[in-house]
Design an enzyme around this catalytic site. Sequence first.
Site, PDB file in Angstrom:
ATOM      1  N   SER A  53       0.751  -1.307  -0.010  1.00  0.00           N
ATOM      2  CA  SER A  53      -0.051   0.116   0.049  1.00  0.00           C
ATOM      3  C   SER A  53       0.633   1.176  -0.082  1.00  0.00           C
ATOM      4  O   SER A  53       1.817   1.268   0.605  1.00  0.00           O
ATOM      5  CB  SER A  53      -0.811   0.116   1.284  1.00  0.00           C
ATOM      6  N   GLN A  54       0.109   2.285  -0.427  1.00  0.00           N
ATOM      7  CA  GLN A  54       0.699   3.699  -0.524  1.00  0.00           C
ATOM      8  C   GLN A  54       1.177   4.190   1.030  1.00  0.00           C
ATOM      9  O   GLN A  54       0.156   3.924   1.860  1.00  0.00           O
ATOM     10  CB  GLN A  54      -0.171   4.584  -1.201  1.00  0.00           C
TER      11      GLN A  54
END
Length: 206
Positions: A53-54
Amino acid sequence: MELVLALRRAGITDPDVVATMESVPREVFVPDAFQNKSYQDITLPIGHHQTLSQPAVVGLMTEALELDDRKKVLEIGTGSGYQTAILSPLCRRVYSIERHAPLLEEAEKRFENLRIRNVTTKVGDGTLGWDAQAPFERIIVTAAAADVPPILAEQLSLGGIMIVPIGLSDDFRTILKVIKTDHGLETEELRDVQFVPLIPEEATGT
Ligand code: SAH
């Protein structure tokens, strides 16, 4: 520095969350081919069609969990283990479930190398939760579900918080903060994001 700026831009202000994200080396969780992108605020592939994930989303979800060192956390979707490594110093213990055994093996090696010791993992279908360890004061789901998985809601303590991305279409996904109260589940929308889907075992047979 890039990471801290990304967190600030995303409105993440909890000093413990920011300090933890600064201290966990993201490059350890990033495949060799993308090492130079480790500190950019983007999702990165980790194999098996899954993504890391970012950072801004990891920060947002972590902050929304309102952790402290007494909390027992269930995480669904260990993936690379990056989110787990961020949760670890902020809570008492993390139980993390991943459906892809090879991803989990790699994540466990990273925990070992980083001397992360309060994480217990298993391979399995996270939509079924972890009955033997329930209830959990906090639950974080790091893959998108169609709706709040009902078994996970059951395994959440009263007063507990679950953070879960909802929505199965790429362009319509939102992070929900679910609070379990005497009157049922209260939900609040945090923001729209991109997530790979949460896949129950019976859907694929794999
Ligand atoms: N949190 C991870 C990234 C999540 S990607 C990280 O920081 O790297 C989403 C992960 O959820 C993937 O690894 C995927 O295999 C896993 N997943 C999807 N459906 C699942 C399910 N039903 N049970 C357990 N894990 C699941």
